[in-house]
Design an enzyme around this catalytic site. Structure first.
Site, PDB file in Angstrom:
ATOM      1  N   ASP A  63       9.354  44.557 -52.010  1.00 37.75           N
ATOM      2  CA  ASP A  63       8.941  43.144 -52.088  1.00 37.75           C
ATOM      3  C   ASP A  63       9.021  42.635 -53.523  1.00 37.75           C
ATOM      4  O   ASP A  63       9.438  41.495 -53.771  1.00 37.75           O
ATOM      5  CB  ASP A  63       7.513  42.975 -51.564  1.00 37.75           C
ATOM      6  CG  ASP A  63       7.418  43.135 -50.063  1.00 37.75           C
ATOM      7  OD1 ASP A  63       8.468  43.164 -49.391  1.00 37.75           O
ATOM      8  OD2 ASP A  63       6.284  43.238 -49.549  1.00 37.75           O
ATOM      9  N   HIS A 100       7.515  49.797 -49.608  1.00 40.46           N
ATOM     10  CA  HIS A 100       7.813  48.393 -49.331  1.00 40.46           C
ATOM     11  C   HIS A 100       7.236  47.441 -50.374  1.00 40.46           C
ATOM     12  O   HIS A 100       7.778  46.351 -50.578  1.00 40.46           O
ATOM     13  CB  HIS A 100       7.305  48.020 -47.930  1.00 40.46           C
ATOM     14  CG  HIS A 100       8.119  48.629 -46.829  1.00 40.46           C
ATOM     15  ND1 HIS A 100       9.334  48.111 -46.434  1.00 40.46           N
ATOM     16  CD2 HIS A 100       7.908  49.738 -46.072  1.00 40.46           C
ATOM     17  CE1 HIS A 100       9.835  48.853 -45.462  1.00 40.46           C
ATOM     18  NE2 HIS A 100       8.997  49.846 -45.228  1.00 40.46           N
ATOM     19  N   GLU A 146      17.275  41.345 -47.072  1.00 38.53           N
ATOM     20  CA  GLU A 146      17.694  41.289 -48.480  1.00 38.53           C
ATOM     21  C   GLU A 146      18.913  40.404 -48.674  1.00 38.53           C
ATOM     22  O   GLU A 146      19.612  40.511 -49.678  1.00 38.53           O
ATOM     23  CB  GLU A 146      17.995  42.700 -48.997  1.00 38.53           C
ATOM     24  CG  GLU A 146      19.209  43.361 -48.401  1.00 38.53           C
ATOM     25  CD  GLU A 146      18.940  44.148 -47.125  1.00 38.53           C
ATOM     26  OE1 GLU A 146      19.729  45.051 -46.827  1.00 38.53           O
ATOM     27  OE2 GLU A 146      17.944  43.846 -46.430  1.00 38.53           O
ATOM     28  N   ARG A 165      27.731  34.816 -62.624  1.00 39.63           N
ATOM     29  CA  ARG A 165      26.522  34.653 -63.438  1.00 39.63           C
ATOM     30  C   ARG A 165      25.301  35.186 -62.682  1.00 39.63           C
ATOM     31  O   ARG A 165      24.459  35.889 -63.260  1.00 39.63           O
ATOM     32  CB  ARG A 165      26.336  33.186 -63.807  1.00 39.63           C
ATOM     33  CG  ARG A 165      25.147  32.921 -64.726  1.00 39.63           C
ATOM     34  CD  ARG A 165      25.146  31.493 -65.255  1.00 39.63           C
ATOM     35  NE  ARG A 165      24.845  30.516 -64.214  1.00 39.63           N
ATOM     36  CZ  ARG A 165      25.736  29.667 -63.712  1.00 39.63           C
ATOM     37  NH1 ARG A 165      26.981  29.679 -64.145  1.00 39.63           N
ATOM     38  NH2 ARG A 165      25.401  28.788 -62.776  1.00 39.63           N
ATOM     39  N   ASP A 220      23.800  39.895 -50.919  1.00 37.77           N
ATOM     40  CA  ASP A 220      22.664  40.758 -50.596  1.00 37.77           C
ATOM     41  C   ASP A 220      22.588  41.919 -51.578  1.00 37.77           C
ATOM     42  O   ASP A 220      23.507  42.170 -52.363  1.00 37.77           O
ATOM     43  CB  ASP A 220      22.656  41.205 -49.130  1.00 37.77           C
ATOM     44  CG  ASP A 220      23.737  42.202 -48.785  1.00 37.77           C
ATOM     45  OD1 ASP A 220      24.430  42.675 -49.702  1.00 37.77           O
ATOM     46  OD2 ASP A 220      23.891  42.512 -47.599  1.00 37.77           O
ATOM     47  N   ASN A 260      13.129  50.777 -50.567  1.00 37.94           N
ATOM     48  CA  ASN A 260      11.990  50.887 -49.653  1.00 37.94           C
ATOM     49  C   ASN A 260      11.702  52.342 -49.300  1.00 37.94           C
ATOM     50  O   ASN A 260      10.533  52.765 -49.235  1.00 37.94           O
ATOM     51  CB  ASN A 260      12.264  50.096 -48.375  1.00 37.94           C
ATOM     52  CG  ASN A 260      12.140  48.598 -48.578  1.00 37.94           C
ATOM     53  OD1 ASN A 260      11.329  48.134 -49.375  1.00 37.94           O
ATOM     54  ND2 ASN A 260      12.955  47.826 -47.879  1.00 37.94           N
TER      55      ASN A 260
END
Length: 307
Positions: free
Chosen positions: A198, A194, A224, A244, A181, A189
């Site tokens: 996004d 937001h 996320e 990676r 995450d 945010n």
């Protein structure tokens, strides 16, 4: 339409083919029931109609259609209409044909006007069938896709993971599964809105996707957080794959409306243990590794052999 004609009598089959070609249809042929089944399996997703003679040596039309319907059901293939062709007009034969899986019954010799009318009706059915298949495909895609990023949603990723678990147990092979995450994503945010959040999520997916192998799967499991199925890859190579992905995110800033943002991810990865693990257990173990990566300072990969 693409139509399969099945008839052991050459003259009947060729005459029917000539009529259908004249009406603008595409025709494939089979000379007996066994060949019909082989041809059906080959062209199952392309056929719009099957015209099946009833009286044929060895495997008759009723038996062949019964097998075709069984194949459809066992392989979850789309239904295709089947019309029986027979010189018999006996009510019992017509009933048997419908019970065997046929959808209609034409009496030989078939008049050109009757055939033309039947094909017009079948064309309407074929058009409706194609629209339904297209609509179902769209609905299936919507049900399995995350609307923001375009990748698998959690339910679809878990389905893919279930299949890989079953394959691994069957063939005694292994794979790795990672959860990652975005570090401190709430700040994006809160500070930039937001829409910026996004954009970052979509860009993260874009960058990670560039590093995925063709057989691997990426899904958004919530907010996320994302999951990656890494097939036929364990140990050092699995950790390197996750490194990676991490580098693809951290090596370049993200830009949104002239706002520069430095984004990093924390990754937890674990190898599937064929003897002990399930989809649920490997998911939990990857989650534990993810939280360990966060505890150790974020922007890093924690990999552990499943035990």
């Amino acid at each position: 339409m693409k139509i399969l004609i099945v008839d052991d009598t050459n003259t009947d089959r060729l005459l029917l083919k000539m009529y259908l070609l004249k009406l603008g249809h595409q025709v494939v042929e089979a000379v007996d029931g066994e060949q019909a089944i082989i041809q059906y399996i080959k062209d199952a997703n392309e056929l719009d109609l099957i015209l099946m003679d009833v009286q044929m040596p060895e495997l008759g039309g009723f038996e062949a259609v019964n097998k075709i319907r069984s194949i459809q059901e066992s392989r979850n293939l789309e239904w295709v209409p089947i019309i029986f062709l027979s010189a018999s007009a006996e009510a019992d034969d017509i009933e048997e044909g419908i019970r065997a899986g046929g959808d209609d019954y034409l009496i030989k010799p078939i008049h050109q006007k009757v055939l033309s009318a039947k094909m017009l009706a079948m064309q309407r059915i074929a058009d409706m069938r194609h629209r339904l298949i297209l609509a179902n495909n769209v609905l299936e895609a919507q049900a399995s896709t995350d609307h923001l990023t375009g990748i698998l949603n959690r339910r679809a990723l878990e389905t893919v993971l279930d299949r890989e678990v079953a394959r691994s147990k069957r063939f005694a092979s292994s794979f790795s599964f990672a959860l990652f995450d975005l570090d401190h994503f709430k700040r994006v945010n809160d500070e930039h809105g937001h829409d910026a959040g996004d954009y970052v999520l979509a860009e993260v997916v874009k960058r990670v996707s560039e590093g995925l192998r063709s057989d691997d799967a990426l899904g958004r499991v919530g907010g996320e957080e994302f999951g990656v199925l890494i097939v036929n890859c364990v140990g050092k190579t699995a950790k390197e794959a996750c490194e990676r992905y991490r580098q693809l995110i951290s090596e370049k800033p993200f830009y949104y409306n002239d706002i520069e943002m430095n984004i990093t991810i924390s990754v937890g990865c674990v190898t599937f243990n064929v003897k002990e693990d399930s989809r649920e257990s490997i998911y939990k173990k990857a989650d534990v590794c993810l939280y360990e990566a966060k505890r150790l300072g974020r922007n890093q990969v924690v990999y552990k052999e499943s035990s």
